[in-house]
Motif scaffolding. Structure first.
Motif, mmCIF file in Angstrom:
data_model
loop_
_atom_site.group_PDB
_atom_site.id
_atom_site.type_symbol
_atom_site.label_atom_id
_atom_site.label_comp_id
_atom_site.label_asym_id
_atom_site.label_seq_id
_atom_site.Cartn_x
_atom_site.Cartn_y
_atom_site.Cartn_z
ATOM 1 N N ALA A 18 0.836 -1.199 0.000
ATOM 2 C CA ALA A 18 0.000 0.000 0.000
ATOM 3 C C ALA A 18 0.869 1.247 0.000
ATOM 4 O O ALA A 18 2.026 1.214 0.419
ATOM 5 C CB ALA A 18 -0.925 0.015 1.211
ATOM 6 N N LEU A 30 -9.827 4.265 1.987
ATOM 7 C CA LEU A 30 -9.181 3.162 1.294
ATOM 8 C C LEU A 30 -9.544 3.213 -0.182
ATOM 9 O O LEU A 30 -10.725 3.261 -0.540
ATOM 10 C CB LEU A 30 -9.639 1.817 1.874
ATOM 11 C CG LEU A 30 -8.691 1.132 2.858
ATOM 12 C CD1 LEU A 30 -8.478 1.996 4.086
ATOM 13 C CD2 LEU A 30 -9.234 -0.237 3.258
ATOM 14 N N ARG A 39 -2.274 -0.143 -7.371
ATOM 15 C CA ARG A 39 -2.600 1.023 -6.535
ATOM 16 C C ARG A 39 -2.240 2.333 -7.220
ATOM 17 O O ARG A 39 -2.790 3.390 -6.886
ATOM 18 C CB ARG A 39 -1.895 0.923 -5.179
ATOM 19 C CG ARG A 39 -0.378 1.034 -5.214
ATOM 20 C CD ARG A 39 0.229 0.709 -3.835
ATOM 21 N NE ARG A 39 1.640 1.003 -3.723
ATOM 22 C CZ ARG A 39 2.610 0.162 -4.053
ATOM 23 N NH1 ARG A 39 2.303 -1.021 -4.586
ATOM 24 N NH2 ARG A 39 3.881 0.497 -3.890
ATOM 25 N N ILE A 57 -5.129 5.533 1.817
ATOM 26 C CA ILE A 57 -4.448 4.252 1.691
ATOM 27 C C ILE A 57 -4.822 3.656 0.338
ATOM 28 O O ILE A 57 -5.974 3.275 0.113
ATOM 29 C CB ILE A 57 -4.861 3.290 2.819
ATOM 30 C CG1 ILE A 57 -4.587 3.912 4.182
ATOM 31 C CG2 ILE A 57 -4.140 1.950 2.674
ATOM 32 C CD1 ILE A 57 -5.308 3.236 5.333
ATOM 33 N N SER A 58 -3.857 3.603 -0.568
ATOM 34 C CA SER A 58 -4.065 2.961 -1.869
ATOM 35 C C SER A 58 -3.486 1.558 -1.784
ATOM 36 O O SER A 58 -2.295 1.389 -1.524
ATOM 37 C CB SER A 58 -3.363 3.739 -2.989
ATOM 38 O OG SER A 58 -3.871 5.047 -3.092
ATOM 39 N N LEU A 59 -4.328 0.560 -2.011
ATOM 40 C CA LEU A 59 -3.966 -0.827 -1.737
ATOM 41 C C LEU A 59 -3.797 -1.621 -3.033
ATOM 42 O O LEU A 59 -4.609 -1.506 -3.948
ATOM 43 C CB LEU A 59 -5.078 -1.452 -0.890
ATOM 44 C CG LEU A 59 -4.816 -2.759 -0.154
ATOM 45 C CD1 LEU A 59 -3.763 -2.550 0.938
ATOM 46 C CD2 LEU A 59 -6.124 -3.262 0.460
ATOM 47 N N LEU A 84 -9.626 -7.348 2.724
ATOM 48 C CA LEU A 84 -10.112 -6.007 3.045
ATOM 49 C C LEU A 84 -10.479 -5.901 4.523
ATOM 50 O O LEU A 84 -10.137 -4.912 5.196
ATOM 51 C CB LEU A 84 -11.319 -5.672 2.161
ATOM 52 C CG LEU A 84 -12.015 -4.334 2.383
ATOM 53 C CD1 LEU A 84 -11.032 -3.171 2.274
ATOM 54 C CD2 LEU A 84 -13.149 -4.169 1.378
ATOM 55 N N ILE A 88 -8.869 -3.264 7.295
ATOM 56 C CA ILE A 88 -9.706 -2.336 8.050
ATOM 57 C C ILE A 88 -9.555 -2.567 9.551
ATOM 58 O O ILE A 88 -9.588 -1.619 10.359
ATOM 59 C CB ILE A 88 -11.175 -2.466 7.615
ATOM 60 C CG1 ILE A 88 -11.332 -1.971 6.178
ATOM 61 C CG2 ILE A 88 -12.109 -1.687 8.535
ATOM 62 C CD1 ILE A 88 -12.711 -2.175 5.590
ATOM 63 N N LEU A 97 -14.710 3.717 1.906
ATOM 64 C CA LEU A 97 -14.213 2.763 0.922
ATOM 65 C C LEU A 97 -14.505 3.280 -0.477
ATOM 66 O O LEU A 97 -15.648 3.634 -0.785
ATOM 67 C CB LEU A 97 -14.872 1.400 1.108
ATOM 68 C CG LEU A 97 -14.701 0.716 2.467
ATOM 69 C CD1 LEU A 97 -15.356 -0.658 2.454
ATOM 70 C CD2 LEU A 97 -13.229 0.602 2.847
ATOM 71 N N SER A 107 -15.776 -4.089 -1.991
ATOM 72 C CA SER A 107 -16.222 -3.114 -0.992
ATOM 73 C C SER A 107 -17.695 -3.298 -0.661
ATOM 74 O O SER A 107 -18.095 -3.265 0.510
ATOM 75 C CB SER A 107 -15.978 -1.690 -1.500
ATOM 76 O OG SER A 107 -14.612 -1.471 -1.744
#
Length: 283
Positions: A18, A30, A39, A57-59, A84, A88, A97, A107
């Motif tokens: 991330a 997120l 990401r 937060i880029s995952l 996910l 979290i 999200l 999501s």
């Protein structure tokens, strides 16, 4: 300022890469990309949100980007939802999200499983009704060039052919983040090829039913951002989701296709910032 690279642990003990930016005490957001992306597809949205006071937060999803490839090739939605949930759980607060395509599916399913999981939900060009012609277009693009590309320029030409209404960039540095240069001297997409295994239309049908079942359980503020030129989500698909989630806000981004954030980033950023400031304001 460069984002801070962070590693999370997914539901199977797998590592998830991330990028994190923004004030430490900012409300967490997120960003979850679509299938076959990384990401880095959120780069400008990431910075816009961070500058607005959010902890962004880029995952990288499992099997994508720098995140671990899964030994048994399990990239199904349930396993991604478990990833996910694990991320979290480390935050200590219900985040917003933002999920594009595959990230939106995960999501939505996660929010239906636990109504207290998130503060709000933003779905980017994804609904239970997915137009099969558009899905086939994506599959054709993702499974094409299985033997890689001779150069970044070669890959850029393939992207341009898939998405002709987006202006092709002469600078390929951004594209480099979505490709791997292997020992054979060729560039390959930065995701596990096993992600594409199986019958795609059967997968779409199963996911559509799960999304329909989930949509009726969503009580948090929800936004659907559709690309007006999308061949994946139709106006009818958006209307059907609106009926399932009556309180949902809907934005149709002019001039954008399925890759809304990349096609019309300024309009996309404006839409999600306005929604977040209304329902999930930064300090």
């Amino acid at each position: 300022m460069q984002p801070t690279p962070v590693w999370f642990t997914g539901g199977a003990g797998n590592r998830l890469a991330a990028d994190v930016s923004g004030p430490q005490d900012g409300p967490p957001v997120l960003l979850m990309h679509g299938g076959g992306q990384t990401r880095h597809s959120w780069s400008r949205a990431h910075w816009t949100l961070a500058e607005a006071g959010y902890r962004v937060i880029s995952l990288d999803a499992r099997g994508h980007g720098q995140s671990d490839w899964i030994e048994n090739g399990d990239y199904g939605p349930q396993s991604q939802v478990e990833d996910l949930l694990a991320v979290i759980d480390t935050l200590g607060v219900a985040p917003a999200l933002v999920g594009a395509s595959m990230g939106g599916v995960n999501s939505l399913l996660a929010c239906a499983a636990d109504p207290r999981l998130a503060s709000c939900l933003i779905l980017v060009d994804v609904t239970p009704r997915l137009e099969l012609a558009g899905v086939d277009h994506i599959i054709e693009f993702m499974t094409g060039n299985a033997d890689g590309f001779t150069s970044l320029e070669h890959a850029a030409q393939a992207v341009s052919a898939y998405n002709p209404h987006r202006q092709q960039k002469t600078d390929t540095r951004g594209l480099e983040k979505n490709l791997r240069l292997r020992d054979d001297g060729r560039w390959y997409w930065h995701w596990d090829p096993r992600f594409m295994a199986g019958d795609h239309r059967q997968k779409v049908a199963r996911i559509a039913q799960r999304m329909k079942d989930a949509a009726g359980k969503i009580g948090i503020p929800t936004l659907l951002v559709r690309g007006q030129q999308s061949d994946v989500v139709s106006p009818e698909g958006a209307q059907e989701l609106q009926a399932m989630i009556p309180h949902m806000t809907f934005v149709d981004v002019e001039g954008a296709g399925h890759m809304v954030a990349g096609d019309k980033n300024d309009l996309f950023n404006a839409a999600i910032i306005e929604f977040l400031q209304r329902h999930y304001p930064a300090h």
